[in-house]
Motif scaffolding. Structure first.
Motif, PDB file in Angstrom:
ATOM      1  N   SER A  14       0.846  -1.359  -0.036  1.00  0.00           N
ATOM      2  CA  SER A  14      -0.062  -0.083  -0.018  1.00  0.00           C
ATOM      3  C   SER A  14       0.853   1.219   0.096  1.00  0.00           C
ATOM      4  O   SER A  14       0.284   2.413   0.070  1.00  0.00           O
ATOM      5  N   GLN A  15       2.310   1.001   0.320  1.00  0.00           N
ATOM      6  CA  GLN A  15       2.942   2.301   0.165  1.00  0.00           C
ATOM      7  C   GLN A  15       3.467   2.608  -1.146  1.00  0.00           C
ATOM      8  O   GLN A  15       3.911   1.961  -2.001  1.00  0.00           O
ATOM      9  N   GLN A  16       3.459   3.892  -1.527  1.00  0.00           N
ATOM     10  CA  GLN A  16       3.804   4.306  -2.844  1.00  0.00           C
ATOM     11  C   GLN A  16       5.333   3.935  -3.121  1.00  0.00           C
ATOM     12  O   GLN A  16       5.888   3.852  -4.360  1.00  0.00           O
ATOM     13  N   ASN A  17       6.229   3.821  -2.226  1.00  0.00           N
ATOM     14  CA  ASN A  17       7.491   3.589  -2.251  1.00  0.00           C
ATOM     15  C   ASN A  17       7.916   1.940  -2.560  1.00  0.00           C
ATOM     16  O   ASN A  17       9.000   1.805  -3.221  1.00  0.00           O
ATOM     17  N   THR A  18       6.914   1.422  -2.633  1.00  0.00           N
ATOM     18  CA  THR A  18       7.218  -0.176  -3.059  1.00  0.00           C
ATOM     19  C   THR A  18       6.666  -0.262  -4.486  1.00  0.00           C
ATOM     20  O   THR A  18       5.530  -0.164  -4.756  1.00  0.00           O
ATOM     21  N   MET A  19       7.549  -0.948  -5.237  1.00  0.00           N
ATOM     22  CA  MET A  19       7.575  -1.266  -6.587  1.00  0.00           C
ATOM     23  C   MET A  19       7.279  -2.423  -7.083  1.00  0.00           C
ATOM     24  O   MET A  19       6.579  -2.665  -8.031  1.00  0.00           O
ATOM     25  N   GLY A  20       7.686  -3.495  -6.068  1.00  0.00           N
ATOM     26  CA  GLY A  20       7.270  -4.691  -6.330  1.00  0.00           C
ATOM     27  C   GLY A  20       7.655  -5.797  -5.311  1.00  0.00           C
ATOM     28  O   GLY A  20       8.390  -5.371  -4.530  1.00  0.00           O
ATOM     29  N   VAL A  21       6.911  -6.962  -5.136  1.00  0.00           N
ATOM     30  CA  VAL A  21       7.236  -7.768  -4.415  1.00  0.00           C
ATOM     31  C   VAL A  21       7.340  -9.446  -5.016  1.00  0.00           C
ATOM     32  O   VAL A  21       6.492  -9.558  -5.854  1.00  0.00           O
ATOM     33  N   ILE A  22       8.470  -9.879  -4.776  1.00  0.00           N
ATOM     34  CA  ILE A  22       8.780 -11.084  -5.494  1.00  0.00           C
ATOM     35  C   ILE A  22       9.026 -12.327  -4.287  1.00  0.00           C
ATOM     36  O   ILE A  22       9.831 -11.986  -3.638  1.00  0.00           O
ATOM     37  N   SER A  36      19.680 -21.553   1.492  1.00  0.00           N
ATOM     38  CA  SER A  36      19.206 -22.471   2.523  1.00  0.00           C
ATOM     39  C   SER A  36      17.865 -22.226   3.279  1.00  0.00           C
ATOM     40  O   SER A  36      17.555 -22.788   4.023  1.00  0.00           O
ATOM     41  N   PHE A  37      17.470 -21.069   2.518  1.00  0.00           N
ATOM     42  CA  PHE A  37      16.215 -20.582   3.273  1.00  0.00           C
ATOM     43  C   PHE A  37      15.137 -21.556   2.567  1.00  0.00           C
ATOM     44  O   PHE A  37      15.238 -21.699   1.141  1.00  0.00           O
ATOM     45  N   ASP A  38      13.989 -21.583   3.023  1.00  0.00           N
ATOM     46  CA  ASP A  38      12.651 -22.335   2.489  1.00  0.00           C
ATOM     47  C   ASP A  38      11.993 -21.178   1.456  1.00  0.00           C
ATOM     48  O   ASP A  38      11.645 -21.565   0.566  1.00  0.00           O
ATOM     49  N   VAL A  39      12.153 -20.097   1.986  1.00  0.00           N
ATOM     50  CA  VAL A  39      11.465 -18.897   1.058  1.00  0.00           C
ATOM     51  C   VAL A  39      12.470 -17.644   1.214  1.00  0.00           C
ATOM     52  O   VAL A  39      12.881 -17.179   2.287  1.00  0.00           O
ATOM     53  N   ILE A  40      12.458 -16.935  -0.077  1.00  0.00           N
ATOM     54  CA  ILE A  40      13.028 -15.723  -0.037  1.00  0.00           C
ATOM     55  C   ILE A  40      11.873 -14.600  -0.456  1.00  0.00           C
ATOM     56  O   ILE A  40      11.217 -14.845  -1.458  1.00  0.00           O
ATOM     57  N   LEU A  41      11.679 -13.663   0.058  1.00  0.00           N
ATOM     58  CA  LEU A  41      10.859 -12.495  -0.399  1.00  0.00           C
ATOM     59  C   LEU A  41      11.625 -11.419  -0.685  1.00  0.00           C
ATOM     60  O   LEU A  41      12.509 -10.854   0.142  1.00  0.00           O
ATOM     61  N   LEU A  42      11.592 -11.053  -1.823  1.00  0.00           N
ATOM     62  CA  LEU A  42      12.238  -9.660  -2.321  1.00  0.00           C
ATOM     63  C   LEU A  42      11.456  -8.662  -2.709  1.00  0.00           C
ATOM     64  O   LEU A  42      10.505  -8.598  -3.333  1.00  0.00           O
ATOM     65  N   ILE A  43      11.583  -7.428  -1.795  1.00  0.00           N
ATOM     66  CA  ILE A  43      10.747  -6.226  -1.965  1.00  0.00           C
ATOM     67  C   ILE A  43      11.578  -5.211  -2.539  1.00  0.00           C
ATOM     68  O   ILE A  43      12.545  -5.006  -2.174  1.00  0.00           O
ATOM     69  N   ILE A  44      10.957  -4.729  -3.918  1.00  0.00           N
ATOM     70  CA  ILE A  44      11.980  -3.639  -4.389  1.00  0.00           C
ATOM     71  C   ILE A  44      11.034  -2.284  -4.105  1.00  0.00           C
ATOM     72  O   ILE A  44       9.924  -2.202  -4.260  1.00  0.00           O
ATOM     73  N   VAL A  45      12.173  -1.171  -3.511  1.00  0.00           N
ATOM     74  CA  VAL A  45      11.582   0.126  -3.113  1.00  0.00           C
ATOM     75  C   VAL A  45      12.173   1.223  -4.130  1.00  0.00           C
ATOM     76  O   VAL A  45      13.329   0.846  -4.740  1.00  0.00           O
ATOM     77  N   LYS A  94       8.446 -15.780  -8.536  1.00  0.00           N
ATOM     78  CA  LYS A  94       6.922 -15.415  -8.639  1.00  0.00           C
ATOM     79  C   LYS A  94       6.555 -14.025  -8.297  1.00  0.00           C
ATOM     80  O   LYS A  94       6.845 -13.751  -7.231  1.00  0.00           O
ATOM     81  N   VAL A  95       5.963 -13.321  -9.047  1.00  0.00           N
ATOM     82  CA  VAL A  95       5.503 -11.877  -8.835  1.00  0.00           C
ATOM     83  C   VAL A  95       4.305 -11.860  -7.838  1.00  0.00           C
ATOM     84  O   VAL A  95       3.253 -12.285  -8.324  1.00  0.00           O
ATOM     85  N   LEU A  96       4.383 -11.186  -6.783  1.00  0.00           N
ATOM     86  CA  LEU A  96       3.227 -11.214  -5.761  1.00  0.00           C
ATOM     87  C   LEU A  96       2.499  -9.791  -6.006  1.00  0.00           C
ATOM     88  O   LEU A  96       1.268  -9.759  -5.692  1.00  0.00           O
ATOM     89  N   PHE A  97       3.345  -8.704  -6.179  1.00  0.00           N
ATOM     90  CA  PHE A  97       2.871  -7.387  -6.235  1.00  0.00           C
ATOM     91  C   PHE A  97       3.594  -6.544  -7.309  1.00  0.00           C
ATOM     92  O   PHE A  97       4.928  -6.797  -7.321  1.00  0.00           O
ATOM     93  N   ASP A  98       3.208  -6.086  -8.091  1.00  0.00           N
ATOM     94  CA  ASP A  98       3.929  -5.052  -9.232  1.00  0.00           C
ATOM     95  C   ASP A  98       3.024  -3.750  -9.626  1.00  0.00           C
ATOM     96  O   ASP A  98       2.209  -3.842 -10.262  1.00  0.00           O
ATOM     97  N   TYR A 102       6.194  -2.352 -13.218  1.00  0.00           N
ATOM     98  CA  TYR A 102       7.668  -2.179 -12.998  1.00  0.00           C
ATOM     99  C   TYR A 102       8.505  -3.574 -13.113  1.00  0.00           C
ATOM    100  O   TYR A 102       9.499  -3.704 -13.957  1.00  0.00           O
ATOM    101  N   VAL A 103       8.111  -4.578 -12.234  1.00  0.00           N
ATOM    102  CA  VAL A 103       8.802  -5.705 -12.338  1.00  0.00           C
ATOM    103  C   VAL A 103       8.569  -6.558 -13.728  1.00  0.00           C
ATOM    104  O   VAL A 103       9.509  -6.926 -14.156  1.00  0.00           O
ATOM    105  N   PHE A 104       7.463  -6.317 -14.487  1.00  0.00           N
ATOM    106  CA  PHE A 104       7.153  -6.931 -15.566  1.00  0.00           C
ATOM    107  C   PHE A 104       8.198  -6.463 -16.727  1.00  0.00           C
ATOM    108  O   PHE A 104       8.648  -7.146 -17.459  1.00  0.00           O
ATOM    109  N   HIS A 105       8.246  -4.910 -16.520  1.00  0.00           N
ATOM    110  CA  HIS A 105       9.230  -4.258 -17.756  1.00  0.00           C
ATOM    111  C   HIS A 105      10.858  -4.524 -17.100  1.00  0.00           C
ATOM    112  O   HIS A 105      11.610  -4.826 -18.438  1.00  0.00           O
ATOM    113  N   MET A 106      10.948  -5.017 -16.086  1.00  0.00           N
ATOM    114  CA  MET A 106      12.390  -5.293 -15.793  1.00  0.00           C
ATOM    115  C   MET A 106      12.686  -6.768 -16.346  1.00  0.00           C
ATOM    116  O   MET A 106      13.784  -6.919 -16.761  1.00  0.00           O
TER     117      MET A 106
END
Length: 289
Positions: A14-22, A36-45, A94-98, A102-106
Motif C-alpha cells: 500500500s506504500q507508494q515507495n514499494t515497486m514490487g514484491v517477488i 538454504s532458506f525455504d522462502v526468499i521474499l524480495l521487496i523492491i523500493v 513469482k511476482v506477488l505485487f507489481d 515495474y517488475v514486468f518491464h524489468m
C-alpha cells in the motif's frame, strides 16, 4: 505458505515507495539457490536508508528471509552482474505485487537485453578477462604454474560470460550450462583444464594458445565500448578516461586493457610535451584504419 508470510509484505504494497514484491521458493536439491532458506521474499523500493536491508524469520520448522532492495541498487547489479543471485531471483521468482508493471518491464528488459547495457557488460567481462589472462601468462612464464592455473580458470569464466552476453543473454549462475549449449569450444577448454591427463605445464601451455586465439577473435566486440568512447575526441589522457561515467564500471582494469589494445594496435599512444626535457604526457587514441 502465502497465508503465513503475507503479513510480512502486505502492508508494504500500500506504500507508494514499494515497486514490487517477488517470492522465491527453495528448489529440491538446490538449497544454495535460496541460501538454504525455504522462502526468499524480495521487496523492491524506490528509496531507502540502506540499498539492501535483510530480515530473517522462522515459521514452524521453516526459515524465510526478506530482502528490501532499492531500484538503483538492483539496476546496478543488473548492469554489472556482480550479484548474480539477485538477478536469478528476479528472473525466476513469482511476482506477488507489481506497481505499474515495474517488475514486468524489468523482466522483459532482461530477456531482450538492450544493446547499450550489453556493450558495457561485454566491456566489463572483456577487461577482467584481459587482466586474468595477462597475469596468468606472466605467472606461467616465471614457472608459477599453480598461480597461472588459478588465473586461467578465472579467464575461462570471464570468457564464458562474455560469450553468453555476445549471444544476447544474461549470464546465469549456471553459466557453464549456457556455454555448453552456445559455445561448446569454450566449454571443451574448461573440461580440458579440469580433466586432462597432461602435466600441468603442458596443459597450461596449450590453453594459453587456445585462449589467446579466442580473445583475439573477440577483441573488437569486447573493446567496442571503450573504442567508441575514444573516438569521441582526438586523444584522451588516462585520467580523462577514468573520469568518464561509463568507463567507471571497469576502471579498475582500464590500464591493463589499454596496454593490451596498444599491443594489438587497436589503440595508439600520443606523446604530448611536458615542461620537463624529454618527458611527455601519454595520451591514447584509436589507431587510424
Amino acid at each position: 505458505m502465502d497465508d503465513i508470510l503475507r503479513p510480512l509484505y502486505q502492508e508494504r504494497t500500500s506504500q507508494q515507495n514499494t515497486m514490487g514484491v517477488i517470492v522465491i521458493e527453495k528448489k529440491e536439491n538446490e538449497a544454495s539457490f535460496t541460501e538454504s532458506f525455504d522462502v526468499i521474499l524480495l521487496i523492491i523500493v524506490k528509496e531507502a536508508e540502506s540499498p539492501v536491508f535483510i530480515k530473517q524469520y522462522i515459521y514452524g520448522d521453516k526459515k524465510a528471509a526478506l530482502y528490501t532492495v532499492t531500484e538503483a541498487q538492483l539496476e546496478e547489479w543488473l548492469l554489472l552482474g556482480n550479484n548474480r543471485k539477485f538477478i536469478e531471483w528476479l528472473y525466476h521468482g513469482k511476482v506477488l505485487f507489481d506497481r505499474n508493471e515495474y517488475v514486468f518491464h524489468m523482466k522483459q528488459e532482461m530477456r531482450e537485453f538492450p544493446f547499450f547495457g550489453r556493450k558495457i557488460k561485454m566491456a566489463i567481462e572483456f577487461s577482467k578477462l584481459i587482466r586474468r589472462w595477462t597475469y596468468g601468462r606472466d605467472f606461467f612464464k616465471n614457472g608459477h604454474y599453480l598461480d597461472a592455473y588459478n588465473h586461467v580458470m578465472h579467464s575461462l569464466h570471464h570468457l564464458a560470460r562474455l560469450a553468453v552476453i555476445e549471444n544476447g543473454f544474461y549470464p546465469e549462475v549456471t553459466v557453464w550450462l549456457q556455454v555448453k549449449q552456445m559455445e561448446p569450444e569454450i566449454y571443451k577448454l574448461y573440461e580440458e583444464l579440469l580433466t586432462s591427463d597432461e602435466e600441468l605445464e603442458k596443459r597450461l601451455e596449450l590453453l594459453f594458445i587456445a585462449i589467446d586465439f579466442l580473445i583475439h577473435s573477440r577483441t573488437e566486440n569486447g573493446a567496442d565500448h571503450l573504442l567508441s568512447i575514444l573516438k569521441e575526441k582526438e586523444a584522451w589522457s588516462f585520467q580523462e578516461l577514468l573520469n568518464h561515467p561509463e568507463i567507471n564500471y571497469y576502471a579498475v582494469d582500464l590500464s591493463v586493457l589499454l596496454e593490451y589494445l596498444v599491443g594489438k594496435s587497436f589503440v595508439e599512444e600520443q606523446q604530448v610535451q611536458t615542461k620537463g626535457q624529454g618527458i611527455y604526457h601519454r595520451y591514447y587514441r584509436v589507431t587510424n584504419e
